[in-house]
Structure formats: C-alpha cells, structure tokens
Design a protein around this motif. Structure first.
Motif, PDB file in Angstrom:
ATOM      1  N   ILE A  99      43.705  28.331  45.341  1.00  0.00           N
ATOM      2  CA  ILE A  99      44.164  28.774  44.021  1.00  0.00           C
ATOM      3  C   ILE A  99      43.699  27.791  42.958  1.00  0.00           C
ATOM      4  N   TYR A 103      41.626  28.878  39.624  1.00  0.00           N
ATOM      5  CA  TYR A 103      42.253  28.902  38.300  1.00  0.00           C
ATOM      6  C   TYR A 103      42.211  27.543  37.620  1.00  0.00           C
ATOM      7  N   VAL A 111      49.120  30.931  36.806  1.00  0.00           N
ATOM      8  CA  VAL A 111      48.564  31.723  37.902  1.00  0.00           C
ATOM      9  C   VAL A 111      49.420  32.962  38.029  1.00  0.00           C
ATOM     10  N   LYS A 112      49.226  33.947  37.212  1.00  0.00           N
ATOM     11  CA  LYS A 112      50.055  35.148  37.338  1.00  0.00           C
ATOM     12  C   LYS A 112      49.294  36.398  36.923  1.00  0.00           C
ATOM     13  N   GLU A 113      48.241  36.661  37.666  1.00  0.00           N
ATOM     14  CA  GLU A 113      47.537  37.919  37.417  1.00  0.00           C
ATOM     15  C   GLU A 113      48.309  39.098  37.972  1.00  0.00           C
ATOM     16  N   LEU A 114      49.136  38.826  38.998  1.00  0.00           N
ATOM     17  CA  LEU A 114      49.841  39.916  39.674  1.00  0.00           C
ATOM     18  C   LEU A 114      51.201  40.088  39.040  1.00  0.00           C
ATOM     19  N   LYS A 115      51.343  41.108  38.252  1.00  0.00           N
ATOM     20  CA  LYS A 115      52.641  41.355  37.610  1.00  0.00           C
ATOM     21  C   LYS A 115      52.928  42.842  37.563  1.00  0.00           C
ATOM     22  N   GLY A 116      54.199  43.183  37.414  1.00  0.00           N
ATOM     23  CA  GLY A 116      54.589  44.558  37.129  1.00  0.00           C
ATOM     24  C   GLY A 116      54.527  45.517  38.283  1.00  0.00           C
TER      25      GLY A 116
ATOM     26  N   GLU B 175      46.781  34.237  45.403  1.00  0.00           N
ATOM     27  CA  GLU B 175      48.080  34.208  44.741  1.00  0.00           C
ATOM     28  C   GLU B 175      49.085  35.034  45.549  1.00  0.00           C
ATOM     29  N   ASP B 246      52.459  42.644  46.001  1.00  0.00           N
ATOM     30  CA  ASP B 246      51.286  41.769  45.962  1.00  0.00           C
ATOM     31  C   ASP B 246      50.532  41.835  47.272  1.00  0.00           C
ATOM     32  N   MET B 305      58.490  52.329  39.026  1.00  0.00           N
ATOM     33  CA  MET B 305      57.428  51.381  38.705  1.00  0.00           C
ATOM     34  C   MET B 305      56.068  51.943  39.095  1.00  0.00           C
ATOM     35  N   ARG B 314      47.937  49.006  44.229  1.00  0.00           N
ATOM     36  CA  ARG B 314      49.268  48.541  43.853  1.00  0.00           C
ATOM     37  C   ARG B 314      50.218  49.727  43.682  1.00  0.00           C
ATOM     38  N   TYR B 318      53.765  50.474  45.673  1.00  0.00           N
ATOM     39  CA  TYR B 318      55.076  50.901  45.171  1.00  0.00           C
ATOM     40  C   TYR B 318      55.576  52.115  45.948  1.00  0.00           C
TER      41      TYR B 318
END
Lengths: 116, 518
Positions: A99, A103, A111-116, B175, B246, B305, B314, B318
């Motif tokens: 990582i 980054y 480091v937060k490309e993965l959201k939502g 990540e 993720d 979501m 992704r 979900y």
C-alpha cells in the motif's frame, strides 16, 4: 494475585482494540492487532496455570505426582495461536508495504478509494 | 473402496492440502502440466466431497464421527474416559450440504481460473492458495471440535486475504486485503477468547461435549456473544459487512465466488454454535429476534446501497450481502421457533438453508460473468460499458439467468427458496415477509439496470470478444444448477435440504449422542 493475569490480559486486549479503532497509521493498526493477540495468548496461558502443577510428561514421573499434572490443552492452543498470529502479522505488514508503494503514505485517511 | 469411504472425511481436507504443496513443485514443469495437476486434484476433491455427502445422506443425515488416531475410528471415549480428548470430525446432514456447495463452487472457480489467468504469471502461487482455502473451508464444515474450527477459520482467512490481494499492481486490492485481514484477525481472536472462556469453565473443546455442559451462566453467555459477533462478521452480516464489499469487489472474479462459499462456511459455524452448541442453553426467542433484526438490516443495507453502485463487481457484492440476509432471516425464524417447533419454523429452516446453495450458484455465476465482462471490456464502470450483448451473447444470457435467479423470479432457483422464506416469515410476522419481498423487487430493479447498462444499447466499445470457452463452460455449469434447482425444487429439498434442516433444528441430541454415547 489469582485474577491478576486475567486483568493484564484484558487490559492488553482493550489497548489493542483502542489502537485498532482509533489510530490512523497502518503499521499502528498491525501493532494493535498484535497487542490483542498477545492479550489472548496471555489469557490462555493464565487459564492453563495450576499452582504446583507439573508438566504432563509420564516418562520418569513419580506416580505420586500424576494427579498434579496439568492438561496441556491451553499450552497447545497458545502455541497454535502464536503461529497463526505470526502469519497474520506478516501478511498484514506485507500489505502495508505494498500500500505504501502505491499511495506513498500509510495514513488510512489518504488510502480510501473503496467507499460506499 | 470401503477404506476410501471410511477415510473420506479426512481425505477431503488432506487432498486439497496436499495439492497446495504439490502444485508449486509441478508448476516448474510448465503451465500445461500444472493445470492438469490442478484439474485432477480439484476433481478428486469434488468426488471425495460427493462421497462424504452421499455416505451421510444415505443415513438420512445422521451424524457420523471420525476420530483421529482412534481404533476403531468412531471410538470417541476410550477406556472409561468421560471427556473426548482426541480431535474428531463429525459430519451430519448440514455439514454434508455445505460440503456439496463448496465442491460445486470449487470446480466452477478452478475451471474458470484456467482461462482467466491464462496470460498472467503467478499461477504457481494462485492455485496453492486456492487449495489451502478449500481445505480450510472443508475443515470448518466437517470438524466437531471448536479449536479445530478456529484453526481452519484462520487458515481460510489467511488464504482468502492472500487471494484478495493477489494482484498487487492494483492498489485498491491491497487496501481491500488489508481491511479484510484486519477484521478477520480481530474476529478470529474473538473466537479464541470465547474458546478460552468455554474451556476454562467446562474443560473441553469438543462441540458435542460442550453442548452437553453449557448453561446460561454469565461467562457462557459472553462466549456466545463473542462467537455470534465474530462469526457474523466473517459471514458478512450487517453492520459488519464492509469488508465483504471490498473483498468481493476487489478479489479476482473466481475468488469472489469462492469467498461466497467461505462466508457461508462462517455462517454454518454460526448456525452450529446457535443450534447445536447453545440450542438448549439459552432463551431462543430473544436471541432469535436479534438475529432476525440483523438479517433485516443486512437485507436493507445490501439492497439499498446496491442501487447506488457504479462498479459492476461492487454492485454484485452488495447483492451477495443482501442474500446473507435472506439465509439469516430463514434460519433466524427457525431458531426463534426452535423451542415450540411449529410447522412454519421448519419451513423457514428449509428456506434459509436451501437459499445457501441457490445463493452460491447464482452469485457465483454473476461474479464469474462480471469477471468475463471486465476482461472483455477492460472496465468495471457501468457508465462506460454498453452494448456488450452484441459481442458477448452467451455471457449476456448467463448473466441474465444469474440476475433473475438472484431477484427471485420463477422458474429459477432463487424463487423456490425465497418462496419458502416469504411463506414462513409471514407466519412469524407479516412485516418480515413484506420486507423480504420488497428487497427482492428492489434487487430486480437493480439488476435490470445493470443488465441494460452493460449489455443492451448501442456498441460503445470496440474489439470486444466473447469470453473464452473455459469461462463459458464454468458459468454454464452454475447456470445449469440455477435452472435445474429452480425447475425441480421439490426433489432437492427432499434429498438435500431436509436432512440438513433436520440436523440443525432437531439433531442436537443425535449430535451429542454420537460422541458421548448413551
């Protein structure tokens, strides 16, 4: 004195949980996970401790001592858990290294490309 | 033949474990030899899984015990002992059912990987990790010992995270792998604390032995709470589902399918803890309603979501989370009623358990199809795809089958299990059935949108080629399961699901007796 090891073990677990939840540096998160693991290992070892107990090795053991032998299960659990802990820590750290390569930072806020 | 049959439970774990160490060696001889060896080992593992399941189902799901190092192999209490000391495997109808799901997903994912990873190097590391993951999942499903379960849980976690982060050139996969590993480690340690508490109180770790000893004491309840939280987290139950998105989203497509099986193995562990370990010790109604609340939350979060996602994998992730909600809803209703045992409780169990295999097949199919789409179009962003159906007719059709099954449209398999869940949760509380049906409708809307965005409309991308034959065959395999289970649900419910549901719902005493005798 009797419950002292358990108190220390739980303190270690709580410290580790705090580190895992509130620290922002990936390496510190790994340290947090490691702390929890140490606490759990201490808990298991403390569970298996018997005052004046002896190791369950039957060879040359005087028969009079046979009822003071401890059951080796907690030690076996701890040993396994240490080995597993080594693997998880190594894996987590290697992910942290990659990582950082991608980054250029170890800060979880960046480091937060993965959201939502 | 007889010896093979007797030792099949342990061989089922040993074979993929051996494969994990043989494959890197034979990989030196080139990728054709490697793939041949991988294929042989996968088929061998799947046949052993079939053998184990057939043996157990022939005895209509009664638990069979395999004690390591004992002579005879079902001797659990040698020479007047009262506590089972040796590690043992205990396979009943529910374990057999889970083993079959895992074997199905394993064969499809391996076949798919041959084509998916054709151009990539690193196969000598990929297949060993996959085999380790499979060995660990089979172990979790077979073991009759809690510490053994913990070890397999950790092996599964480590192998799974190695595979999630298998493509280190993608920062996002690292990540995802880090997050997943951190949560897996945490929940694994929670399980270990719970084991320590149980061992300290009762002096044993065998599930059957503990089941005969646990009560509703403070420490036992703390252990139960820790186990529920940890295994729920690993199964991807909301509000601890974030890792699942993720992980499913960033793992290579075949691994996403295997991860679904791995999450289901954790869910199996949760069910085993609830029904077999604590089934007689706790007030089932309160805990059952807590599970139902979690399942509704999972359904709700997963579906709403999913509406917002632009990344195809992704979005399916979900969908996968919402399906865990359905299983938990069915089994939660069954658990709530396991004290009074009304008829609808058993239907709920059947629905929840039947949905596991249906979910593995249709979500697996969707992940594989999404992988094919990603490979062909070079993007996972739904806004940049379009018209792929012109060039990828087969993939489009297979994706449609998976999507319709997931949304619970007849005649596909998702419908048959969801119908059982609607029917029985209506008897428990009409609101639950309403939420479950509403979620299905929303899922249908979501997947209509995806299908339209990716496959219909004018060609937006040039040089798109149909998925290769190996990928299509593995998708077709899952699609056949989706359709056949949807057309003949009665047969499969009778043969596979009912023994599994009985083993959980009614089988606690038989499970304990198989080890402790009497």
């Amino acid at each position: 004195m009797g419950n002292f090891p358990f108190v220390v073990a739980m303190l270690l677990v709580i410290l580790g949980l705090y580190t895992l939840l509130f620290k922002r540096n990936l390496i510190k998160l790994v340290i947090g996970a490691s702390l929890i693991e140490t606490g759990v290992n201490l808990f298991l070892v403390a569970l298996g401790y018997r005052t004046a107990g002896i190791a369950p090795i039957y060879t040359y053991a005087p028969p009079a001592l046979a009822d003071r032998m401890v059951l080796p299960t907690p030690q076996a659990l701890t040993l396994t858990s240490i080995v597993i802990g080594l693997a998880t820590t190594a894996l987590l750290l290697s992910f942290a290294v990659v990582i950082h390569r991608h980054y250029g930072t170890l800060d979880v806020r960046e480091v937060k490309e993965l959201k939502g | 033949m007889n010896a093979l049959s007797v030792h099949a439970p342990v061989l089922l774990v040993a074979t993929p474990l051996l494969a994990a160490f043989v494959v890197p060696l034979v990989a030196k001889l080139g990728s054709t030899v490697r793939n041949a060896v991988v294929g042989v080992f996968t088929l061998l593992t799947a046949s052993l899984a079939g053998l184990v399941a057939a043996n157990v189902l022939a005895g209509s799901g009664a638990p069979s015990v395999y004690v390591f190092g004992a002579n005879p192999l079902n001797l659990t209490l040698p020479s007047g002992m009262h506590v089972p000391i040796r590690i043992l495997f205990e396979v009943d109808g529910m374990s057999a059912f889970m083993i079959l799901i895992t074997a199905l997903v394993a064969v499809a994912a391996t076949l798919y990987s041959f084509s998916y990873f054709k151009e990539h190097s690193g196969g000598e590391m990929y297949y060993p990790l996959l085999f380790l993951l499979l060995a660990a999942i089979f172990g979790m499903e077979e073991t009759g010992d809690l510490f053994n379960f913990f070890v397999f849980l950790e092996i599964a976690g480590i192998a799974a995270c190695g595979l999630i982060g298998f493509r280190p050139w993608r920062g996002r996969s690292q990540e995802a792998a880090f997050k997943t590993m951190a949560l897996y480690t945490l929940s694994g340690l929670f399980v270990l604390i719970a084991l320590g508490l149980l061992y300290g109180q009762h002096g044993g770790l065998n599930i059957a032995y503990l089941s005969s000893r646990v009560g509703a004491g403070m420490l036992d309840l703390v252990a139960l709470g820790l186990l529920v939280v940890a295994l729920g987290t690993k199964a991807g139950v909301a509000p601890m589902h974030m890792w699942a998105l993720d992980a499913y989203g960033e793992a290579p497509a075949p691994i996403s399918a295997v991860l679904v099986a791995s999450s289901q193995a954790s869910l199996y562990g949760l069910f085993r803890v609830l029904f077999t370990l604590f089934g007689a010790a706790v007030s089932v109604a309160a805990l059952g309603w807590f599970l139902i609340a979690l399942s509704v939350l999972t359904l709700f979060v997963g579906v709403t979501m999913a509406l917002l996602q632009k990344d195809i994998k992704r979005l399916i992730a979900y969908g996968a989370v919402s399906q865990i909600g359905y299983m938990l809803l069915g089994v939660g209703v069954g658990f709530t009623t396991s004290g009074s045992r009304p008829a609808y409780g058993f239907v709920a169990m059947q629905g929840g358990i039947f949905h596991m295999v249906n979910d593995a097949a249709c979500i697996g199919l969707l992940f594989l199809a999404a992988g094919a789409v990603h490979r062909a179009s070079g993007t996972r962003d739904l806004n940049r795809m379009g018209g792929l159906g012109h060039d990828m007719k087969w993939t489009a059709a297979l994706f449609a089958i998976g999507a319709l099954a997931l949304a619970g449209v007849p005649p596909f398999n998702g419908f048959s299990s969801k119908l059982l869940i609607y029917e029985s949760s209506f008897a428990a509380s009409p609101i639950l059935a309403a939420i479950a049906i509403l979620s299905s409708i929303l899922l249908l809307a979501v997947f209509m949108k995806v299908f339209q965005a990716a496959f219909l409309g004018p060609r937006l991308l040039e040089n798109v080629r149909e998925a290769s034959r190996g990928m299509l065959v593995s998708m077709l395999m899952l699609a056949v399961v989706v359709v056949v289970f949807g057309l003949f649900p009665g047969f499969f419910v009778d043969k596979l699901v009912t023994p599994a549901a009985k083993a959980l719902w009614l089988g606690r005493d038989a499970y304990v007796r198989a080890v402790l005798g009497g």
